[in-house]
Design a protein around this motif. Structure first.
Motif, short mmCIF file in Angstrom:
data_model
loop_
_atom_site.label_atom_id
_atom_site.label_comp_id
_atom_site.label_asym_id
_atom_site.label_seq_id
_atom_site.Cartn_x
_atom_site.Cartn_y
_atom_site.Cartn_z
N PHE A 55 41.75 12.16 53.24
CA PHE A 55 43.03 12.87 53.33
C PHE A 55 44.01 12.38 52.25
O PHE A 55 44.01 11.21 51.90
N ARG A 56 44.83 13.29 51.78
CA ARG A 56 45.88 12.95 50.82
C ARG A 56 47.19 12.72 51.58
O ARG A 56 47.63 13.59 52.34
N HIS A 57 47.81 11.57 51.34
CA HIS A 57 49.08 11.26 51.96
C HIS A 57 50.24 11.64 51.04
O HIS A 57 50.04 11.92 49.85
N ALA A 58 51.43 11.64 51.60
CA ALA A 58 52.61 12.08 50.85
C ALA A 58 52.86 11.22 49.61
O ALA A 58 53.40 11.71 48.60
N ASP A 59 52.45 9.93 49.66
CA ASP A 59 52.66 9.05 48.50
C ASP A 59 51.57 9.19 47.44
O ASP A 59 51.55 8.45 46.45
N GLY A 60 50.65 10.14 47.66
CA GLY A 60 49.58 10.37 46.70
C GLY A 60 48.31 9.59 46.99
O GLY A 60 47.27 9.83 46.36
N GLY A 61 48.38 8.64 47.92
CA GLY A 61 47.21 7.85 48.26
C GLY A 61 46.14 8.68 48.97
O GLY A 61 46.45 9.63 49.68
N ILE A 62 44.87 8.30 48.76
CA ILE A 62 43.74 8.98 49.39
C ILE A 62 43.10 8.02 50.38
O ILE A 62 42.81 6.86 50.05
N TYR A 63 42.86 8.50 51.60
CA TYR A 63 42.33 7.65 52.67
C TYR A 63 41.19 8.35 53.39
O TYR A 63 41.28 9.54 53.71
N THR A 64 40.13 7.60 53.69
CA THR A 64 39.09 8.11 54.58
C THR A 64 39.46 7.76 56.02
O THR A 64 40.25 6.83 56.26
N PHE A 65 38.89 8.50 56.97
CA PHE A 65 39.19 8.29 58.39
C PHE A 65 37.95 7.82 59.13
O PHE A 65 36.94 8.52 59.16
N ARG A 66 38.00 6.62 59.66
CA ARG A 66 36.95 6.02 60.49
C ARG A 66 35.59 6.01 59.79
O ARG A 66 34.54 6.25 60.43
N ASP A 322 49.11 3.98 61.81
CA ASP A 322 47.68 3.83 62.07
C ASP A 322 47.46 2.54 62.88
O ASP A 322 47.00 1.53 62.36
N LYS A 323 47.78 2.60 64.16
CA LYS A 323 47.76 1.40 64.99
C LYS A 323 46.35 0.86 65.24
O LYS A 323 46.18 -0.31 65.58
N HIS A 324 45.35 1.71 65.07
CA HIS A 324 43.98 1.29 65.38
C HIS A 324 43.16 0.94 64.14
O HIS A 324 41.97 0.65 64.25
N GLY A 325 43.79 0.98 62.97
CA GLY A 325 43.07 0.62 61.75
C GLY A 325 41.97 1.59 61.38
O GLY A 325 40.91 1.19 60.91
N TRP A 326 42.23 2.87 61.56
CA TRP A 326 41.21 3.90 61.33
C TRP A 326 41.12 4.34 59.86
O TRP A 326 40.12 4.92 59.46
N LEU A 327 42.14 4.11 59.09
CA LEU A 327 42.18 4.60 57.71
C LEU A 327 41.70 3.54 56.72
O LEU A 327 42.00 2.36 56.87
N THR A 328 40.93 3.98 55.73
CA THR A 328 40.50 3.12 54.62
C THR A 328 41.04 3.70 53.34
O THR A 328 40.74 4.86 53.02
N LYS A 329 41.83 2.93 52.59
CA LYS A 329 42.40 3.44 51.34
C LYS A 329 41.32 3.52 50.28
O LYS A 329 40.58 2.57 50.05
N VAL A 330 41.24 4.67 49.63
CA VAL A 330 40.29 4.88 48.54
C VAL A 330 40.95 4.54 47.21
O VAL A 330 40.42 3.82 46.38
N CYS A 331 42.13 5.12 47.00
CA CYS A 331 42.87 4.88 45.75
C CYS A 331 44.31 5.32 45.94
O CYS A 331 44.67 5.93 46.95
#
Length: 331
Positions: A55-66, A322-331
């Motif tokens: 997913f793309r976040h508002a700050d431009g960061g890309i994150y995978t979910f779980r 993300d209280k459960h630590g589900w997101l992993t930052k890609v870049c």
């Protein structure tokens, strides 16, 4: 707009297992795979896969979910299919590397990058109907996707079928063969009663549909089948149940019969939904059984279904903690 899952990035990442070792993962053209016509996967269905998103976040960061959950489930599926084992850290890095390479192609919300890790048996041997493939291929395919339900998710119609989706011992394996075995019942249900999906209920035991887990919401309680080997252990299912507990809801993972389902579904305020990576949480408005139609609650998407879907989306898109630590930052 192109249909969901039909657009792919021009490259993917791949590793091959030969002579008891995995090759160094490499980025190749998406259409570069070649298989011997005697490959194990083509004859004996030694194939499993996963589906997750970035997913793309508002700050431009890309994150995978779980991601770690999907990697672990693919490793489990590979083991249950007797495919060569792989290092989970290697696959995680493959996913992060290829998503990072195509970070610019990750759509803005409500779109995402659909990620399809796949493991197939490639040994050329048509004499191994009762033996595993000693060679395999592990690759990660990317597909930029929009909202699965552009224009909003309409409540689904489900036909309750007194058969299993697949062989009971294969249910927890995310393998192509399970989807193939469900295809004919789903096609017949669409043609005969205009159902969107089939809810498989062998011997009256409510399990899952052809491609999603089933949840019944009765007031402050969510009821869904307890985990066993007969159906897929959905990661979206687990996420929704976790968020429900966070909201103070009662989560009941137990056997649910068709009779109880139809009785509860008729109550005002009852909701039902399907959970999965692509559709997140999709409302169910009608159940079809024994030639009769049963409206679920008011027949439209309920407040709890909408709230849980939104809560999950907000975490995925970086709009909630993300209280459960589900997101992993890609870049």
């Amino acid at each position: 707009m192109a249909a969901f899952g039909t657009v792919f990035t021009p490259e993917m990442i791949i590793s091959r297992f030969n002579n008891n070792s995995w090759s160094t993962p490499e980025i190749v053209a998406t259409d570069s795979i070649s298989l011997h016509p005697g490959a194990h996967v083509l004859h004996y269905s030694s194939t499993c896969f996963e589906g997750l998103k970035a997913f793309r976040h508002a700050d431009g960061g890309i994150y995978t979910f779980r991601m770690e959950k999907n990697v672990a489930r693919l490793a489990q599926s590979s083991q249950l299919l007797a495919l060569p084992g792989f290092d989970k850290a290697m696959l995680s890095k493959m996913i992060l590397d290829i998503v990072s390479r195509y970070a610019a192609d990750v759509p803005q919300p409500p779109g995402s990058m659909y990620i399809r890790p796949t493991h197939i048996g490639t040994e050329a041997s048509i004499g191994k109907a009762a033996a595993p493939s000693l060679e395999s291929m592990l690759y990660v395919l990317l597909s930029p996707v929009g909202d699965y339900f552009a224009g909003g998710a309409k409540p689904l119609r489900l036909l309750l079928e007194d058969n299993a989706r697949c062989a009971p011992h294969m249910g927890m394996v995310k393998s192509g063969g399970n989807y193939a075995s469900a295809l004919q019942p789903i096609m017949k249900a669409r043609a005969s009663v205009q159902a969107d999906q089939v809810l498989f209920c062998p011997n009256g035991d409510v399990q899952e549909t052809g491609a999603a887990n089933f949840l019944l919401i009765d007031g402050n309680e969510i009821i869904t089948k307890a985990l066993d080997s007969s159906f897929l252990h959905g990661i979206t299912r687990d996420s929704i149940l976790t968020l429900a507990r966070d909201r103070g809801m009662t989560v009941s993972e137990r056997e649910l019969t068709v009779d109880e389902l139809l009785e509860r579904a008729a109550k005002p305020g009852t909701e039902a939904a399907l959970s999965g990576t692509a559709a997140v949480l999709t409302p169910v408005g009608t159940l079809i059984h024994g030639g009769k139609e049963y409206q679920v609650g008011s027949g439209v998407a309920g407040a709890t279904t909408n709230a849980l879907r939104q809560a999950l989306n907000d975490i995925q898109w970086g709009k909630a903690e993300d209280k459960h630590g589900w997101l992993t930052k890609v870049c």
